[in-house]
Design an enzyme around this catalytic site. Structure first.
Site, PDB file in Angstrom:
ATOM      1  N   SER A 155       0.810  -1.222   0.137  1.00  0.00           N
ATOM      2  CA  SER A 155       0.139  -0.009  -0.086  1.00  0.00           C
ATOM      3  C   SER A 155       0.961   1.442  -0.023  1.00  0.00           C
ATOM      4  O   SER A 155       0.365   2.234  -0.244  1.00  0.00           O
ATOM      5  CB  SER A 155      -0.908  -0.083   1.295  1.00  0.00           C
ATOM      6  N   LYS A 232       0.854   4.952   6.745  1.00  0.00           N
ATOM      7  CA  LYS A 232       0.328   5.856   5.772  1.00  0.00           C
ATOM      8  C   LYS A 232       1.089   7.031   5.774  1.00  0.00           C
ATOM      9  O   LYS A 232       1.705   7.330   6.484  1.00  0.00           O
ATOM     10  CB  LYS A 232      -1.194   5.950   5.677  1.00  0.00           C
TER      11      LYS A 232
END
Length: 337
Positions: A155, A232
């Site tokens: 990701s 993230k």
């Protein structure tokens, strides 16, 4: 080590002197030992001399006191004094060992007395203390300073590589191993809840900047699920209006330059970041489960900033933030403390 002064009213000229301890072929005068010195040998010989004219039957004894757990233990031994020298075999116990030497006649009258202390720490106890201290420091460092993480998914590609497998399920590439600075944004004195006091209480140093790569506890709506850590990139801070349209991400109407992403996002999205929250996305915008799907990330879930790739060897290097200089830095509110 203290010596008691012998009273001048003793009935004879008997007194104890030249005390020494012997171990491993070494002889150390008691006077040369520092009172705080810790011995590493448990079995010793105590030797000494007696001066004065002894014309009667006399005895010399020692009384050893030490603390075992919460109780005080005492050992006593007595021998006849037939010459001007004596020797006792001693066994020290962990901690302080207090000794009292006495010369008495057959009526039990004390002719002289000496007192001293010897400190001992066994190797087992020393190892235990070393292991305990090392464990405590490891927990402290891991909780407050640096913690290691593994990147299992893609990701955050191309910035951070995840694990990849072939069609047979064999691992062809292990995910990046990274270090996270737990000290970057806040002190967490509860160490993620390891200590009962100050649960989830943090002393904030600063708010993450847009462009920082952060690790946080996934805000799972089901508290029964096991905790998971996500990584993230921060896109929006409290008060920001984030809009994704036609593959471009805007923050407060300003288009972001994002050379770090895998590909422009195909999904349009719009949100205003609430107080005490962050808007985060993965760099692999079209293959990232992030704030666009599960919502804003609570600041209280923040663990730290990713700072270094340390494995594999060919990828060792710093993890750089991408500062959007054309955006105003955010400020943390007092209610986050």
């Amino acid at each position: 080590m203290e010596e008691l002064v012998c009273p001048s009213s003793l009935p004879t000229g008997v007194f104890i002197h030249d005390l020494s301890v012997r171990f491993n072929e070494q002889v150390i005068p008691l006077d040369a030992l520092d009172p705080t010195e810790v011995l590493a040998e448990a079995k010793l010989q105590l030797a000494g001399s007696v001066s004065g004219i002894i014309k009667e039957e006399v005895h010399i004894s020692y009384e050893q006191s030490y603390r075992s757990f919460s109780s005080l233990k005492t050992i006593k031994e007595e021998i006849d004094l037939n010459s001007d020298k004596f020797r006792f075999d001693l066994k020290l116990h962990n901690g302080a060992n207090s000794f009292v030497l006495k010369i008495t006649n057959k009526e039990g009258e004390i002719l002289d007395t000496k007192s001293f202390s010897l400190n001992y720490k066994g190797s087992f106890r020393e190892w235990n203390e070393t292991i305990f201290i090392a464990f405590f420091l490891a927990v402290l460092i891991r909780g407050l300073v640096v913690q290691a993480f593994w990147i299992p998914t893609g990701s955050m590609e191309p910035t951070l590589l995840g694990e990849s497998k072939n069609l047979e399920g064999k691992v062809t590439r292990s995910g990046d191993r990274i270090l996270v600075n737990r000290f970057a944004y806040a002190f967490d004195f509860s160490l993620d809840g390891r200590f009962p006091f100050g649960q989830n209480a943090k002393y904030w140093l600063k708010l993450p900047n847009r462009g920082d790569i952060v690790v946080f506890k996934f805000p799972d709506p089901n508290p029964k699920n096991p905790p998971r850590d996500y990584i993230k990139r921060v896109i929006g801070i409290p008060g920001d209006k984030v809009k994704i349209q036609n593959g471009i991400t805007y923050v407060n109407g300003v288009p972001l330059k994002e050379p770090y992403i895998m590909a422009p996002p195909v999904m349009d999205y719009e949100v205003v970041v609430e107080p005490e929250h962050l808007f985060v996305m993965g760099d692999n915008r079209n293959n990232s489960y992030d704030s666009r799907f599960w919502g804003l990330m609570p600041l209280k879930n923040l663990k730290g900033q990713a700072i270094l790739k340390y494995l594999p060897m060919n990828r060792i290097g710093p993890i750089k933030s991408y500062s959007h200089e054309n955006l105003i830095p955010g400020k943390i509110s007092n209610s986050s403390n």
